[in-house]
Design an enzyme around this catalytic site. Sequence first.
Site, PDB file in Angstrom:
ATOM      1  N   ARG A  39       0.823  -1.216   0.000  1.00  0.00           N
ATOM      2  CA  ARG A  39       0.000   0.000   0.000  1.00  0.00           C
ATOM      3  C   ARG A  39       0.853   1.261   0.000  1.00  0.00           C
ATOM      4  NH1 ARG A  39      -4.990  -1.693   4.037  1.00  0.00           N
ATOM      5  NH2 ARG A  39      -6.273  -2.567   2.380  1.00  0.00           N
ATOM      6  N   GLY A 353      -9.116  -9.078   0.211  1.00  0.00           N
ATOM      7  CA  GLY A 353      -7.850  -9.236   0.924  1.00  0.00           C
ATOM      8  C   GLY A 353      -7.244 -10.624   0.780  1.00  0.00           C
ATOM      9  N   GLY A 376     -12.568  -4.278   1.601  1.00  0.00           N
ATOM     10  CA  GLY A 376     -13.961  -3.864   1.786  1.00  0.00           C
ATOM     11  C   GLY A 376     -14.418  -2.874   0.726  1.00  0.00           C
TER      12      GLY A 376
END
Length: 406
Positions: A39, A353, A376
């Site tokens: 990320r 994920g 999500g």
Amino acid sequence: MADKKTVRDIEVSGKRVLVRVDFNVPFKPGTDEISNANRIVASLPTIRYLLGRGASVVLCSHLGRPRGRSIPELSLRPIRGRLAQYLDMRISFSESTNFRRIQEDVSRITPGEVILLENMRFHPGEETNAPEFSKELSDLAEFYVNDAFGASHRAHASIQGITGFLPSVAGLLLEEEIRSLEKVLLDPLRPFVAVLGGAKVSDKINVVNNLSLTADKILIGGGMAATFLNSTGIFVGSSTVEEKFLEKAKKLLNNSPNTNVEIVLPVDVVVSAEFDSQSPYRTCPVSEIGEREMLLDIGPQTRDIYAKVLSDSSTVLWNGPMGVFEWDHYSEGTRLIANSIARDGIVSVIGGGSTVDAVSKFGLEARMTHISTGGGASLEFMEGKDLPGIVSLLDADESYEKGVSG
Ligand code: ADP
Ligand code: MG
């Protein structure tokens, strides 16, 4: 989702730009050692873009769930070092949660420099989306950039509230996420196949529903296959069936001729009487699951059928492992899907994920077209929902001042 303004549409030279990134990365338990920095890496293009155009970059993110309190273990401080390494420059860090102090820290950086703020969720106003907190945040900069796709399904202050106070645009990562997911959902190269699995049907039923409107075929696997199979009258032993969703599952299967989608269920499965990695297991047709057995992976015949479907496809959207891939005995179904779509000439978009973890476990990350950074958030996107962090950004044809109240 309408076209949104991006960092490319704003003049940032000499300006302070507040960038919401998603630095919610995993750490090796009990240490401040980052175990997966994907990320952080994904946020670099936007940061570099802004620095290259003479902006002062103020970065903010959340980490974990401190619930409005300062928790030292959830400080963003360890991320500063990694970021400095990637960008090969000094990164300032504002450790305060007091806005006067934060203001002072931010005022010290000059164009071409970066400051990282402390965990947004240390502030009580972040998750409650308090207007006063959004306003304070907005006083730190002249533009707001959302590059935190993974948090864009949250109506929090640093994601949504702030857009009421600053001209707000998408970062390059956010833009790429929207473009990839939207392309698949709205205008896929056909045949378009969705592969949906994972633990719970309750998590995924709305995704199945939304994709049934556009996909040519949907291949079902994972724990949620039990509910789908059971809805057709098949006995699934001790597998978890979510009773509440039987009707919905059945309806989806029955409606499928009307919506031109074919929903495909496993014909054989790998089962065990225990949910653990070492217990005895066997393969059987779905009609022969024993009373005490639960399904833990799709079987070899199903794998052949799914591989054939995938070899004929042009676009594949994959969310949810086919089995308990973390355990060797039940990883073959998931491995098969990963291998089948990791080929040239196929547009492959991966969300979720665990699905991303599976792809990286099999070393196939580089072979996929797009791997979403949002679990999500990508799920909600695939359900067809509007994400608060995206809809609140300026539309491509909107002027800066519009909708900005302070
Ligand atoms: P994602 O994070 O990709 O959206 P989910 O969170 O829905 O996926 O599900 C991932 C989890 O589902 C994995 O940990 C996997 O072990 C588990 N799982 C997959 N198949 C089964 C199964 N048949 N029974 C129980 N758990 C399963
Ligand atoms: Mg998950």
